[in-house]
Design an enzyme around this catalytic site. Structure first.
Site, mmCIF file in Angstrom:
data_model
loop_
_atom_site.group_PDB
_atom_site.id
_atom_site.type_symbol
_atom_site.label_atom_id
_atom_site.label_comp_id
_atom_site.label_asym_id
_atom_site.label_seq_id
_atom_site.Cartn_x
_atom_site.Cartn_y
_atom_site.Cartn_z
ATOM 1 N N GLY A 55 52.288 36.890 33.437
ATOM 2 C CA GLY A 55 51.940 37.973 32.531
ATOM 3 C C GLY A 55 51.233 39.099 33.255
ATOM 4 O O GLY A 55 51.478 39.353 34.439
ATOM 5 N N SER A 56 50.311 39.715 32.537
ATOM 6 C CA SER A 56 49.749 40.990 33.015
ATOM 7 C C SER A 56 48.953 40.875 34.315
ATOM 8 O O SER A 56 48.653 41.893 34.940
ATOM 9 C CB SER A 56 48.863 41.600 31.941
ATOM 10 O OG SER A 56 49.652 41.889 30.812
ATOM 11 N N THR A 57 48.573 39.682 34.699
ATOM 12 C CA THR A 57 47.908 39.528 35.996
ATOM 13 C C THR A 57 48.789 40.090 37.111
ATOM 14 O O THR A 57 48.300 40.593 38.120
ATOM 15 C CB THR A 57 47.634 38.031 36.254
ATOM 16 O OG1 THR A 57 47.081 37.450 35.079
ATOM 17 C CG2 THR A 57 46.668 37.834 37.385
ATOM 18 N N PHE A 58 50.103 40.023 36.860
ATOM 19 C CA PHE A 58 51.066 40.515 37.846
ATOM 20 C C PHE A 58 51.006 42.032 38.000
ATOM 21 O O PHE A 58 51.507 42.577 38.991
ATOM 22 C CB PHE A 58 52.484 40.114 37.412
ATOM 23 C CG PHE A 58 53.208 39.294 38.438
ATOM 24 C CD1 PHE A 58 52.720 38.059 38.827
ATOM 25 C CD2 PHE A 58 54.382 39.755 39.024
ATOM 26 C CE1 PHE A 58 53.391 37.304 39.761
ATOM 27 C CE2 PHE A 58 55.045 39.002 39.964
ATOM 28 C CZ PHE A 58 54.556 37.778 40.337
ATOM 29 N N LYS A 59 50.442 42.702 36.996
ATOM 30 C CA LYS A 59 50.374 44.167 37.074
ATOM 31 C C LYS A 59 49.569 44.616 38.292
ATOM 32 O O LYS A 59 49.738 45.734 38.777
ATOM 33 C CB LYS A 59 49.773 44.732 35.784
ATOM 34 C CG LYS A 59 50.733 44.620 34.595
ATOM 35 C CD LYS A 59 50.079 44.986 33.286
ATOM 36 C CE LYS A 59 51.074 44.756 32.139
ATOM 37 N NZ LYS A 59 50.440 44.768 30.817
#
Lengths: 586, 110
Positions: free
Chosen positions: A295-299
């Site tokens: 999820g957004s951790t990948f951003k």
């Protein structure tokens, strides 16, 4: 001694002396007679002298050698102590020298029923002394007509207890057993070895050759973990397990500059002393062996590549006023602000639309190249053999690129993410993770510029101060971080109620870009929303607070000092984070 | 001089024979005592080595027990369960340079 005996002894001694003198005289006379007969005798004497000299030299040599051996010899000295037994393993210690795994002498118990006077008594006494003894094995041994092995791994106190029974039919043999004195602590990282001395999991397996070599050298193997940091991390993860009852929770603490894994926990865990009795599910190290759409951790990675490649800068704007349509698919912001957003706003509001647009601007090839450089397209580079391969998309079309940019469509292990986050936060060098203590910082390879790294540190800090990660702030420790909440794919579809919630934190975010920093990554698989979190189970409500508490507790151990200008507890409780959930379809 | 060693006699024995006998006796006794001493030393060293090995095993056992007892996770559990201790909050921390200020604010104790 009585006088009569004394006189007799004296008489015998005198007789022996006379006999000896007479013998010597006889030899002398023989020489004299020979001499009278000519020069041959001289030759004989010379020969005798020569032989005596040889004997003399031999005795002198023997004497010198014997004296040397007695006075200066090393035979039996400690330096010639016996070599370690086959299968011997070196101690494993943490970075401060605390014992994690050690070979200890245990005892195997043997029974020879032929030496038993009373079988019933033997049976009764043994069962009383060793309640864990297999009844079946005891009966078999008692019926046997030879010496039989009964039970192994007896501790010295158990041996003493059995020894005190005074049964002559029992005997002991020493055997080395691997013992893990810290029990469940860091069990997934330490792993375990079998009774033959072969590593089966964790560091015991990954460092098997090193551990055996070190055993031969009589030295311990120092791991990078710090048991104090490990304890704090595990305690907070257990808190998550109690409160949110997820399937699993993992935590990783690394030194971003050196790549050292300072703590690694995966719950549920097990006791390596009794690994065989643990449920198989507990033996899985989810931090290394499980892969998740993060999820957004990948951003973090998408923003880092955008800033490094020049696709975006801190002044860039992204129109997130309307959902993004890619073919048949529409990407929404779950808590979007529906406006044109700055780069920082996209990050701290965790806008999927803005991030997807950034990813699309960068393009699939570039995204793939950077993700590869961050170590996300391969098993995490770490010694652990459990390190799992990521699940990657077959093609990198627009839909996949948009999804991958905010952490969908690509599944990686938490360890791989921790390694990549470290590269973004340490000034831009990818340093492989290591479970071994390092004496210096490895060189690594540059993946983004120091300027891009600095900008990412600022974005991470802004997200904790004003964005989705406010619950991770720790007073005075300048924490930065990014939340992530990804819907799980079940039956080929994203399931809204089942999340993988995560938080990737870095601290301290200030100071020179290449200063020592620490990465904390918490990942929770299917946490349940509870009253305390108003029913939310996202990263901002589950992983972020735990990460903040972990940082609060471990900073003193790591030598990170608080600054006095910290937003303290009252401020920490005030703001509830915005919710962001990454979704997609396969 | 050397010839006299072969011809002079003491109580009927030539000097050279006496010297040879003496040397031989010294060497035999020397070898005997050296070997006997070496044997005793060897036995003693073996006993000391065994004792060292036993002590080392005990030390390792104690080290393992100590590691178990001092395990931070265990200490935390016990301190929370029996003493009600919790991790210290930031509000209760101060850098060394802040100690003077703290003591001023607190005032003298009675």
């Amino acid at each position: 001694m009585r006088p009569a005996e004394l006189n007799a002894l004296r008489a015998n001694a005198a007789t022996a002396k006379a006999w000896l003198v007479e013998g010597v005289w006889k030899v002398e006379h023989a020489f004299e007679r020979s001499k009278a007969q000519g020069r041959v005798v001289d030759d004989t004497r010379l020969r005798i002298c020569f032989v005596m000299a040889l004997f003399g030299m031999a005795f002198v040599t023997l004497g010198i050698e014997a004296g040397r051996a007695a006075l200066l010899g090393k035979a039996g000295g400690p330096e010639e102590a016996a070599a370690p037994p086959p299968g011997a393993r070196a101690d494993l210690v943490d970075r401060e020298g605390r014992l994690l795994a050690v070979d200890l002498v245990h005892y195997g118990l043997y029974l020879d029923p032929r030496a038993s006077w009373n079988i019933k008594e033997t049976r009764a006494k043994l069962m009383a002394a060793l309640p864990n003894l297999s009844r079946e094995r005891l009966e078999k041994a008692l019926r046997s007509d030879r010496r039989e092995y009964l039970i192994g791994a007896l501790t010295p106190s158990e041996r003493e207890r059995v020894h005190d029974l005074g049964l002559p039919e029992l005997s002991f043999e020493e055997e080395e057993r691997r013992v893990y004195p810290v029990g469940e602590s860091a069990s997934h990282l330490i792993g375990f070895a079998d009774s033959g001395g072969h590593g089966l999991a964790g560091a015991e397996s990954a460092l098997d050759p090193e551990v055996r070599e070190a055993a031969a050298a009589g030295k311990p193997v120092a791991l990078a973990i710090d048991l104090r940091v490990q304890a704090a991390l595990e305690d907070e993860l257990r808190g998550i397990m109690r409160l949110h009852t997820p399937i699993s929770a993992t935590g990783i603490v690394t030194n971003a500059r050196t790549g050292e894994v300072l703590a690694l926990a995966s719950l549920p865990d097990f006791n390596p002393n009794t690994a065989g009795q643990s449920p198989p599910a507990n033996l899985v190290n989810h931090a290394a062996a499980s892969v998740y759409e993060m999820g957004s951790t990948f951003k973090i990675f998408t923003f880092a590549l955008g800033l490094d490649s020049g696709v975006a800068n801190v002044n860039s704007t992204f129109d997130a006023s309307e959902p993004l349509k890619i073919g048949d698919r529409t990407i929404h912001d779950y808590h979007g602000v529906n406006r044109v957003m700055s780069l920082e706003d996209v990050f701290i509001h965790s806008s999927n639309i803005g991030t997807a647009k950034l990813g699309l601007r960068a393009g699939g090839e570039r995204l793939k190249r950077y993700f590869d450089a961050f170590g996300l397209l391969a098993p995490a580079r770490v010694e652990l053999s459990e390190s799992a391969r990521p699940i990657l998309p077959r093609t990198w079309n627009e839909d996949v690129v948009a999804s991958a940019s905010f952490g969908a469509a690509i599944s990686v292990s938490p360890l791989a993410v921790a390694g990549g986050v470290g590269a973004v936060m340490n000034g831009g060098n990818y340093v492989p993770l290591t479970i071994l203590r390092q004496d210096g910082a490895p060189k690594g390879r540059r993946v983004i510029s120091p300027e891009a790294s600095r900008a990412m540190l600022d974005l991470m800090r802004a997200n904790v101060l004003r964005g989705t990660g406010t619950k991770a702030d720790a007073p005075g420790l300048r924490v930065g971080g990014k939340t992530g909440s990804a819907e799980k794919v079940i039956g080929g579809r994203y399931e809204r109620s089942k999340l993988v919630s995560s938080f990737a934190a870095v601290f301290p975010t200030d100071g020179p870009v290449d200063a020592t920093r620490y990465v904390v990554l918490i990942t929770v698989d299917e946490p349940k929303g509870v009253k305390e979190t108003f029913g939310f189970a996202t990263g901002g409500w589950t992983a972020a607070p735990a990460a903040g508490r972990v940082i609060d507790r471990i900073a003193p151990f790591l030598g990170v000092r608080r600054t006095p200008t910290a937003p303290f507890a009252a401020q920490r409780q005030a703001a509830a984070p915005a919710e962001e959930v990454s979704e997609g379809t396969l | 001089m050397i010839a006299s060693l072969f011809h002079r006699r003491v109580r009927g024995f030539r000097i050279i024979d006496l010297i040879a006998l003496f040397c031989l006796s010294v060497l035999v006794l020397g070898v005997y005592f050296a070997k006997a001493a070496a044997g005793r030393e060897g036995a003693e060293i073996s006993a000391v080595n065994q004792s060292i090995k036993d002590e080392q095993a005990r030390v390792r056992l104690l080290q393992a027990e100590l590691a178990h007892l001092e395990n931070p996770a265990r200490l935390e559990r016990l301190s929370a369960a029996y003493l009600g201790l919790r991790p210290m909050t930031a509000q209760r921390e101060t850098p060394p340079e802040g100690l003077v200020e703290l003591s001023r604010n607190e005032g003298p104790r009675r």
